[in-house]
Design a protein around this motif. Structure first.
Motif, mmCIF file in Angstrom:
data_model
loop_
_atom_site.group_PDB
_atom_site.id
_atom_site.type_symbol
_atom_site.label_atom_id
_atom_site.label_comp_id
_atom_site.label_asym_id
_atom_site.label_seq_id
_atom_site.Cartn_x
_atom_site.Cartn_y
_atom_site.Cartn_z
ATOM 1 N N GLY A 161 -4.834 -0.206 2.429
ATOM 2 C CA GLY A 161 -4.798 -1.361 1.489
ATOM 3 C C GLY A 161 -4.664 -2.545 1.857
ATOM 4 N N ILE A 162 -4.191 -2.626 3.238
ATOM 5 C CA ILE A 162 -3.901 -4.181 3.799
ATOM 6 C C ILE A 162 -5.268 -4.758 4.019
ATOM 7 C CG2 ILE A 162 -2.840 -5.216 5.717
ATOM 8 C CD1 ILE A 162 -0.606 -3.261 5.710
ATOM 9 N N GLN A 166 -16.176 5.519 11.175
ATOM 10 C CA GLN A 166 -15.018 5.655 9.974
ATOM 11 C C GLN A 166 -15.600 4.667 8.844
ATOM 12 O OE1 GLN A 166 -11.253 4.961 11.622
ATOM 13 N NE2 GLN A 166 -10.564 3.910 9.509
ATOM 14 N N LEU A 167 -15.649 4.946 7.634
ATOM 15 C CA LEU A 167 -15.748 3.963 6.571
ATOM 16 C C LEU A 167 -14.733 2.763 6.371
ATOM 17 C CD1 LEU A 167 -17.729 6.471 4.278
ATOM 18 C CD2 LEU A 167 -18.532 4.807 5.611
ATOM 19 N N VAL A 168 -15.170 1.721 6.105
ATOM 20 C CA VAL A 168 -14.321 0.616 5.889
ATOM 21 C C VAL A 168 -14.755 -0.059 4.646
ATOM 22 C CG1 VAL A 168 -13.511 0.697 8.365
ATOM 23 C CG2 VAL A 168 -15.480 -0.964 7.492
ATOM 24 N N GLU A 169 -14.138 -1.193 4.176
ATOM 25 C CA GLU A 169 -14.523 -2.179 3.122
ATOM 26 C C GLU A 169 -14.388 -3.411 3.629
ATOM 27 O OE1 GLU A 169 -12.935 -2.030 -0.953
ATOM 28 O OE2 GLU A 169 -13.141 0.302 -0.580
ATOM 29 N N ILE A 170 -15.618 -4.215 3.459
ATOM 30 C CA ILE A 170 -15.431 -5.724 3.634
ATOM 31 C C ILE A 170 -15.971 -6.263 2.475
ATOM 32 C CG2 ILE A 170 -16.416 -7.609 5.044
ATOM 33 C CD1 ILE A 170 -16.916 -5.442 7.474
ATOM 34 N N ASN A 171 -15.189 -7.331 1.938
ATOM 35 C CA ASN A 171 -15.596 -7.993 0.809
ATOM 36 C C ASN A 171 -15.636 -7.140 -0.595
ATOM 37 O OD1 ASN A 171 -15.025 -10.215 2.030
ATOM 38 N ND2 ASN A 171 -17.158 -10.820 2.396
ATOM 39 N N ILE A 184 -16.987 -3.306 16.319
ATOM 40 C CA ILE A 184 -15.826 -3.995 16.399
ATOM 41 C C ILE A 184 -15.441 -4.026 17.682
ATOM 42 C CG2 ILE A 184 -14.783 -4.159 13.778
ATOM 43 C CD1 ILE A 184 -13.197 -1.879 15.032
ATOM 44 N N ASP A 185 -14.434 -4.616 18.000
ATOM 45 C CA ASP A 185 -13.856 -4.519 19.426
ATOM 46 C C ASP A 185 -12.771 -3.562 19.481
ATOM 47 O OD1 ASP A 185 -14.103 -6.375 22.097
ATOM 48 O OD2 ASP A 185 -12.163 -5.519 22.103
ATOM 49 N N ARG A 186 -12.554 -2.862 20.496
ATOM 50 C CA ARG A 186 -11.511 -1.931 20.586
ATOM 51 C C ARG A 186 -10.064 -2.524 20.740
ATOM 52 N NH1 ARG A 186 -13.507 2.828 22.281
ATOM 53 N NH2 ARG A 186 -15.468 2.690 23.455
ATOM 54 N N LEU A 187 -10.175 -3.853 20.919
ATOM 55 C CA LEU A 187 -8.660 -4.507 21.018
ATOM 56 C C LEU A 187 -8.109 -4.680 19.739
ATOM 57 C CD1 LEU A 187 -9.357 -7.533 23.211
ATOM 58 C CD2 LEU A 187 -7.727 -5.746 23.873
ATOM 59 N N TYR A 188 -9.204 -4.501 18.743
ATOM 60 C CA TYR A 188 -8.538 -4.775 17.163
ATOM 61 C C TYR A 188 -8.576 -3.566 16.459
ATOM 62 C CZ TYR A 188 -9.018 -9.553 19.010
ATOM 63 O OH TYR A 188 -8.850 -10.670 19.720
ATOM 64 N N ALA A 189 -8.960 -2.689 16.846
ATOM 65 C CA ALA A 189 -9.442 -1.404 16.035
ATOM 66 C C ALA A 189 -8.046 -0.986 15.362
ATOM 67 C CB ALA A 189 -9.692 -0.229 16.958
ATOM 68 N N GLU A 190 -6.797 -1.118 16.120
ATOM 69 C CA GLU A 190 -5.560 -0.740 15.505
ATOM 70 C C GLU A 190 -5.236 -1.702 14.359
ATOM 71 O OE1 GLU A 190 -2.535 -0.018 18.530
ATOM 72 O OE2 GLU A 190 -0.930 -0.259 16.869
ATOM 73 N N LYS A 191 -5.615 -2.978 14.720
ATOM 74 C CA LYS A 191 -5.400 -4.146 13.690
ATOM 75 C C LYS A 191 -5.931 -3.748 12.380
ATOM 76 C CE LYS A 191 -5.259 -9.058 12.998
ATOM 77 N NZ LYS A 191 -5.215 -10.139 13.766
ATOM 78 N N LEU A 192 -7.463 -3.341 12.546
ATOM 79 C CA LEU A 192 -8.024 -2.989 11.584
ATOM 80 C C LEU A 192 -8.141 -1.675 10.937
ATOM 81 C CD1 LEU A 192 -11.244 -5.154 13.050
ATOM 82 C CD2 LEU A 192 -9.594 -5.719 11.109
#
Ligand SMILES: Nc1ncnc2c1ncn2[C@@H]1O[C@H](COP(=O)(O)OP(=O)(O)OP(=O)(O)O)[C@@H](O)[C@H]1O
Ligand SMILES: [Mg+2]
Lengths: 242, 402
Positions: free
Chosen positions: B130-131, B185-190, B170-178
């Motif tokens: 949810g973040i 993996q399914l994600v939500e943008i806007n 996306i970049d691996r560097l930010y995988a954890e952050k995202l």
């Protein structure tokens, strides 16, 4: 007639560092000759050191003329005088001022380095000089590991390194015991008599007065007396003492 | 042999010998070195001072370099010769839209080999927990030859990845952050759904909002924008054509947009962050301050060491040594201290850079920067010796002997 190596005429000097100028030398005439040991004596504050500095071209007099081998040195600048000292003079100072971080050999090498002698040659020469003043066994000692007499001899070796025509020593025996003091003076006498160097010594020490070929007595900035001291010790005699 | 003769031999043997042969390293270097190590504590303080100053400067300039590089990463890696942007765009990340027809206007200009649309916009990424995170969405056509980072791991192709209708990279560097743990993996943008179909390597972001690459179509859909809006037109010029001439023609054709080379756009993006945010200025100021503190420490210890040697230096003057001989000793002391201190500092910087290589903004210290900092440090140390040199200049040989 002998030709003077250094000739000072009409030399006066006053220090104007204080509120009023202090005149410490008045109208002095001195000649310094090769092969002769000249002693400057007199009470404390009479101007001996000041005169030695003027003769050694470390200090320029307020008035008067100092010539070196007949040439006037008055007009020379600081660096020119330094070059002159490097070429003609060897100095032995009361405090020796050896580099504490350099060995005896290296301290002597500094003088040779200033003269542009290569490192290897300088090292060999420094060693030979130290051996010749009796320090062959302490070549790699640091000043702190030497006695004051030994330090004095390192300073003498350093002064001799450039093969100077003129040697100047201020109170060379002051910090030495009677025995070492005597040895140092005998060494200086040999350098004058056997090697035709001009040697000028400032001293308080009555025990060594008789080594002088000539003694100039200063009092209150003026020459009180000129003595031609008898050479009561022949060079050979001096050798025996060493 | 009599003593007199022996001394005579010892002195005359070399008389008149001047340094014709190779002189070897001067004695000044030996004196300088011994002066330094003579007082170990002082030498230690000097080295620590220089090393710390080098470390501070190295890390800060390394960060600055990293900032500069990341602010223009997407431009540098896009592979375009020319960028067309809305008038007055300060930095690649701070884009305003332009009309999609710009692309077709560009293609028609003489000297343009290819012109491709590029959409860049902020979006809200919602993690499974949810973040929300702000991301920068970049949309290009699946078949694009420009605009994509060329660092996709082997076996994957952007074309494939982006041709899937909801695919994002996306970049691996930010995988954890995202909150991304693996492919598909399914994600939500806007508030719209997207699927992670690939990872890039080392595409960092200056704004800390990760880049998300996707197809132009998908980007528009995620952003909810009308069909013809884009942000940039990326242009490749015909081989052999002068880009400047092409830019002139493009500007003549489209006077109300900015047309610039890739390099110009990269450097204006860098300058924007460097100058307007104050981050760059403050880093440069604190680097100078670190350098200054180092200089003060060196000047201080060098001065103390020179004061210790004043009687000996005066003797050298009395013996007839020129002033430069003494200057040489002091300057060599400064150089030795500077070289050793900065070598230690640079080694530490390189270790720190290595340890921090996986941070999101690791300092960047290439060889030229390391060597440059070393050189500047040594020069500053020599500068620090000026205080001591002024002291030496005023040495009066006579004063020491009374
Ligand atoms: N730089 C100076 N500034 C002011 N006065 C000085 C300076 N140098 C020496 N004097 C003064 O000059 C006078 C002569 O000093 P000098 O050192 O030549 O005496 P000296 O005969 O060598 O004494 P000593 O036997 O105590 O060494 C002294 O009164 C001294 O105070
Ligand atoms: Mg005196």
């Amino acid at each position: 007639m002998k030709r003077a190596v250094i000739s000072a005429s009409g030399v006066s000097h006053s220090f104007d560092t204080g509120p009023t100028p202090v005149t410490v030398l008045r109208d002095i005439d001195v000649e310094v000759y090769a092969g002769e040991l000249l002693m400057l004596v007199g009470p404390s504050g009479s101007g001996k050191t000041t005169l030695l500095h003027i003769l050694g071209r470390l200090l320029s007099p307020s008035s008067g003329v100092v010539t070196l081998y007949g040439k006037n040195t008055q007009a020379l600048g600081e660096e020119e005088l330094a070059a002159l000292r490097l070429k003609y003079f060897g100095f032995i100072f009361q405090a020796y001022n050896l580099f504490p971080v350099l060995t005896a050999t290296e301290n002597v090498m500094v003088m040779l380095d200033l003269l542009g002698v290569s490192r290897q040659i300088a090292r060999n020469r420094a060693r030979e000089l130290l051996k010749s003043v009796g320090l062959g066994h302490r070549l790699d000692a640091f000043p702190s590991q030497l006695s004051s007499g030994q330090r004095q001899r390192v300073a003498i070796a350093r002064a001799l390194a450039g093969d100077p025509k003129i040697l100047m020593a201020d109170e060379p025996t002051a910090a030495l015991d009677a025995e070492s003091g005597l040895r140092a003076i005998e060494l200086l006498q040999i350098l004058a008599h056997q090697q035709e160097r001009a040697v000028v010594i400032v001293t308080h020490d009555p025990r060594i007065l008789h080594f002088g070929d000539r003694v100039i007595h200063l009092e209150d900035g003026q020459i009180a007396e000129r003595l031609a001291a008898p050479r009561d010790l022949s060079p050979q005699h001096a050798m025996g003492a060493l | 042999m009599s003593l007199g003769k022996e001394i005579g031999r010892a002195t005359r043997q070399f008389a008149g010998y001047s340094g014709v042969a190779w002189r070897g390293p001067s004695l000044t270097l030996l004196i300088a070195w011994r002066n330094l190590v003579h007082d170990r504590i002082r030498f230690g303080v000097t080295l620590v001072g220089i090393a710390f100053s080098t470390i501070l400067v190295g890390i800060q300039l390394g960060m600055l370099l990293n900032f500069l590089q990341t602010t223009s990463t997407v431009v540098d890696r896009a592979g375009a010769n020319i960028w067309v942007a809305a008038h007055g765009v300060p930095s690649v990340d701070l884009a305003t839209p332009i009309d999609g027809r710009r692309r077709f206007q560009s293609v028609a200009v003489e000297g343009v080999a290819a012109a491709e649309p590029y959409l860049l916009h902020f979006g809200f990424w919602k993690r499974a927990d949810g973040i929300r995170q702000i991301v920068i969405l970049i949309g290009v056509e699946p078949g694009a030859e420009m605009g994509l980072p060329l660092t996709l791991p082997a076996g994957q192709s952007f074309r494939e990845a982006l041709s899937s209708p909801d695919g994002i990279i996306i970049d691996r560097l930010y995988a954890e952050k995202l909150g991304v743990t693996g492919l598909n993996q399914l994600v939500e943008i806007n508030d719209r759904r997207a699927r992670v179909v690939g990872f890039t390597d080392g595409i960092r972001t200056f704004t800390q909002s990760p880049y998300v690459f996707t197809s132009l179509r998908n980007a528009r859909w995620l952003l909810g924008r009308s069909d013809d809006v884009i942000t940039y037109v990326l242009i490749r010029v015909v081989a052999g054509q002068d880009p400047a001439a092409v830019i002139e023609r493009l500007s003549a054709r489209m006077p109300d947009v900015d047309v610039m080379t890739s390099r110009e756009f990269a450097s204006s993006s860098q300058k924007y962050w460097l100058l307007t945010t104050g981050a760059g200025i403050s880093i440069i100021c604190s680097s100078l301050l670190a350098l200054f503190v180092g200089v003060v420490i060196v000047a201080q210890t060098l001065y103390a060491s020179t004061m210790d040697r004043l009687p000996e230096y005066a003797v050298i003057r009395a013996m007839g040594g020129p002033r430069w001989y003494l200057y040489k000793i002091v300057i060599e002391q400064a150089v030795i201290g500077g070289v050793i201190g900065s070598a230690v500092g640079i080694a530490a910087v390189l270790v720190l850079v290595y340890l921090g290589r996986n941070m999101s903004s690791p300092p960047l210290v290439p060889a030229w920067l390391a060597l440059g900092i070393g050189a500047v440090t040594v020069v500053m140390c020599v500068g620090a010796s000026l205080v001591s040199i002024s002291k030496i200049t005023s040495i009066d040989p006579v004063k020491v002997f009374r």
